[in-house]
Motif scaffolding. Structure first.
Motif, PDB file in Angstrom:
ATOM      1  N   HIS A  95       5.401  19.615   1.981  1.00 18.84           N
ATOM      2  CA  HIS A  95       5.136  19.751   0.552  1.00 18.84           C
ATOM      3  C   HIS A  95       5.232  18.369  -0.096  1.00 18.84           C
ATOM      4  O   HIS A  95       5.975  17.513   0.377  1.00 18.84           O
ATOM      5  N   VAL A  96       4.481  18.172  -1.172  1.00 22.85           N
ATOM      6  CA  VAL A  96       4.379  16.827  -1.749  1.00 22.85           C
ATOM      7  C   VAL A  96       4.846  16.795  -3.209  1.00 22.85           C
ATOM      8  O   VAL A  96       4.320  17.514  -4.062  1.00 22.85           O
ATOM      9  N   LEU A  97       5.847  15.974  -3.455  1.00 23.44           N
ATOM     10  CA  LEU A  97       6.252  15.633  -4.821  1.00 23.44           C
ATOM     11  C   LEU A  97       5.750  14.213  -5.023  1.00 23.44           C
ATOM     12  O   LEU A  97       6.094  13.319  -4.240  1.00 23.44           O
ATOM     13  N   CYS A  98       4.896  14.002  -6.017  1.00 18.15           N
ATOM     14  CA  CYS A  98       4.275  12.693  -6.190  1.00 18.15           C
ATOM     15  C   CYS A  98       4.586  12.125  -7.563  1.00 18.15           C
ATOM     16  O   CYS A  98       4.475  12.821  -8.577  1.00 18.15           O
ATOM     17  N   GLU A  99       4.952  10.854  -7.585  1.00 16.69           N
ATOM     18  CA  GLU A  99       5.228  10.200  -8.868  1.00 16.69           C
ATOM     19  C   GLU A  99       3.964  10.161  -9.729  1.00 16.69           C
ATOM     20  O   GLU A  99       2.845  10.246  -9.246  1.00 16.69           O
ATOM     21  N   LYS A 100       4.188  10.039 -11.026  1.00 21.20           N
ATOM     22  CA  LYS A 100       3.092   9.868 -11.965  1.00 21.20           C
ATOM     23  C   LYS A 100       2.690   8.418 -11.988  1.00 21.20           C
ATOM     24  O   LYS A 100       3.543   7.577 -11.683  1.00 21.20           O
ATOM     25  N   PRO A 101       1.487   8.035 -12.360  1.00 14.79           N
ATOM     26  CA  PRO A 101       0.331   8.919 -12.465  1.00 14.79           C
ATOM     27  C   PRO A 101      -0.044   9.407 -11.069  1.00 14.79           C
ATOM     28  O   PRO A 101       0.188   8.700 -10.089  1.00 14.79           O
ATOM     29  N   LEU A 102      -0.643  10.606 -11.003  1.00 13.08           N
ATOM     30  CA  LEU A 102      -0.895  11.187  -9.682  1.00 13.08           C
ATOM     31  C   LEU A 102      -1.747  10.253  -8.822  1.00 13.08           C
ATOM     32  O   LEU A 102      -1.504  10.104  -7.632  1.00 13.08           O
ATOM     33  N   GLY A 103      -2.761   9.627  -9.430  1.00 11.65           N
ATOM     34  CA  GLY A 103      -3.614   8.699  -8.672  1.00 11.65           C
ATOM     35  C   GLY A 103      -4.005   7.525  -9.537  1.00 11.65           C
ATOM     36  O   GLY A 103      -3.242   7.116 -10.422  1.00 11.65           O
TER      37      GLY A 103
END
Ligand code: NAD
Length: 344
Positions: A95-103
């Motif tokens: 599962h992925v928790l991604c920092e902002k901004p996503l991209g």
């Protein structure tokens, strides 16, 4: 047992906020660390009571596939690297928790959503403010009619970035300047509070000649956003203005003011109406612990996180439109499908 996270990238946020927050989390723990510097990763691993074997280099990232005790990967890298590591994590079934901004733009962020959907893993954009009691109290006041019909929204988020070599000032790594780094909080929070999506945007940006910091990205942006029903918002952001993070919502019967609105702690909310102004108080918390706990609970239950990947994509759609407006000098209309709850 707590849900195991691998933290990818040990910069300022990981070292100063995420590692301490995970220590106090009820549902999440750091199980592995990934960094370009093995010594640094091993030092942090040992301090957490882990072993050198729990420290990985970027080259060893895919070996996390063998770690059944790592259920989630938290990506805390410069923005342009989110996609690569999120995609690789999803392919490993993490599962992925991604920092902002996503991209770095909407297309890039959408690729992360698609990769996670295809792999059948959960994706959460780390919008920490949406997990705070202050922001929820503000949202309640906006949505339960306390302020009356909404009219005007305003938010500033600015800070000084003084190192011309910082990755945050390189377009290829950051995707933009203050807008996707700090202005995104203004944008995301106004969408969160109102539960509405802007229908059009207009923006101007300033990129001074001769300042080595702003060769590639804007120094400041000012934007006007049209929300449904004639509600208008102004958002201002800068990398060359003193630390400011403020939020104002004006309805016909009352208004709210949050200042500061976006730091890790010490948020101050005040609500005003014809009877006066009150400043509710809230219990202490750690925003990153709340975030870890939320995602860990989602992983256990299979529920979609409150701030899924789609939420990160939507901010990019709007930011892409803001840059287009600044470039063309024109109002840019947004697709009208995007009622926030549509993707839940
Ligand atoms: P940072 O510069 O402190 O750390 C970045 C890490 O990435 C460093 O460990 C660096 O070594 C590593 N890295 C790997 N490849 C790199 C490359 N090619 N160039 C530069 N660094 C490279 O940055 P940070 O402040 O920790 O930000 C990381 C991410 O977290 C960003 O997406 C940022 O937007 C986000 N962030 C979020 C918050 C928040 O409040 N939610 C706060 C700060 C940062």
């Amino acid at each position: 047992t707590r849900v195991g996270f691998a933290l990818v990238g040990i910069g300022k946020l990981t070292a100063e906020e995420l590692i301490p927050a995970a220590r106090t989390s009820e549902h999440a723990r750091v199980a592995a660390l990934v960094s370009g510097e093995p010594d640094k990763a091993q030092g942090f691993a040992r301090a957490l009571g882990l072993t050198d074997g729990d420290a990985y280099t970027y080259e060893q990232f895919d070996e996390l596939a063998d770690r059944d005790d790592v259920q989630a990967v938290y990506i805390v890298l410069p923005n342009s690297l989110h996609r690569e590591y999120a995609t690789r994590a999803a392919r490993m079934g993490k599962h992925v928790l991604c920092e902002k901004p996503l991209g770095v733009n909407a297309e890039d962020a959408q690729a992360i959503v698609d990769a996670c959907r295809e792999a059948g893993v959960l994706l959460m954009t780390a919008y920490r403010c949406q997990y705070t009691p202050e922001h929820w109290a503000a949202r309640d006041a906006v949505q339960d009619g306390t302020l009356g019909d909404l009219r005007l929204l305003h938010s500033i988020h600015a800070q000084v970035e003084d190192d011309p070599e910082a990755w945050r000032l390189k377009r290829e790594l950051a995707g933009g300047g203050p807008l996707p780094d700090v202005g995104i909080y203004s944008l995301n929070t106004l969408r969160f509070l109102t539960g509405q999506e802007p229908e059009w945007v207009f923006a101007t940006q300033h990129q001074p000649d001769g300042d080595p910091r702003f060769q590639e990205v804007e120094a400041s942006m000012s934007a006007l956003l049209g929300f449904p029903g004639g509600v208008s918002a102004t958002i201002q952001t800068s990398y060359a203005a003193h630390d400011t993070g403020t939020l104002r919502v004006m309805g016909e019967q009352g208004s709210l003011n949050m200042d500061p609105a976006f730091p890790y702690d010490g948020l101050k909310l005040s609500l005003s109406d014809n009877d006066g102004t009150r400043q509710p108080s809230f219990p202490e918390y750690d925003q990153f612990t709340l975030e870890f706990d939320h995602f860990a609970r989602c992983i256990r239950s299979g529920d979609t996180p409150w701030t899924p990947g789609e939420e990160g994509v939507q901010d990019h759609v709007i930011m892409d439109a803001l840059y287009e407006s600044a470039r063309t000098g024109q109002v840019v209309r947004l697709p009208t499908h995007t009622k926030r709850d549509a993707f839940r």
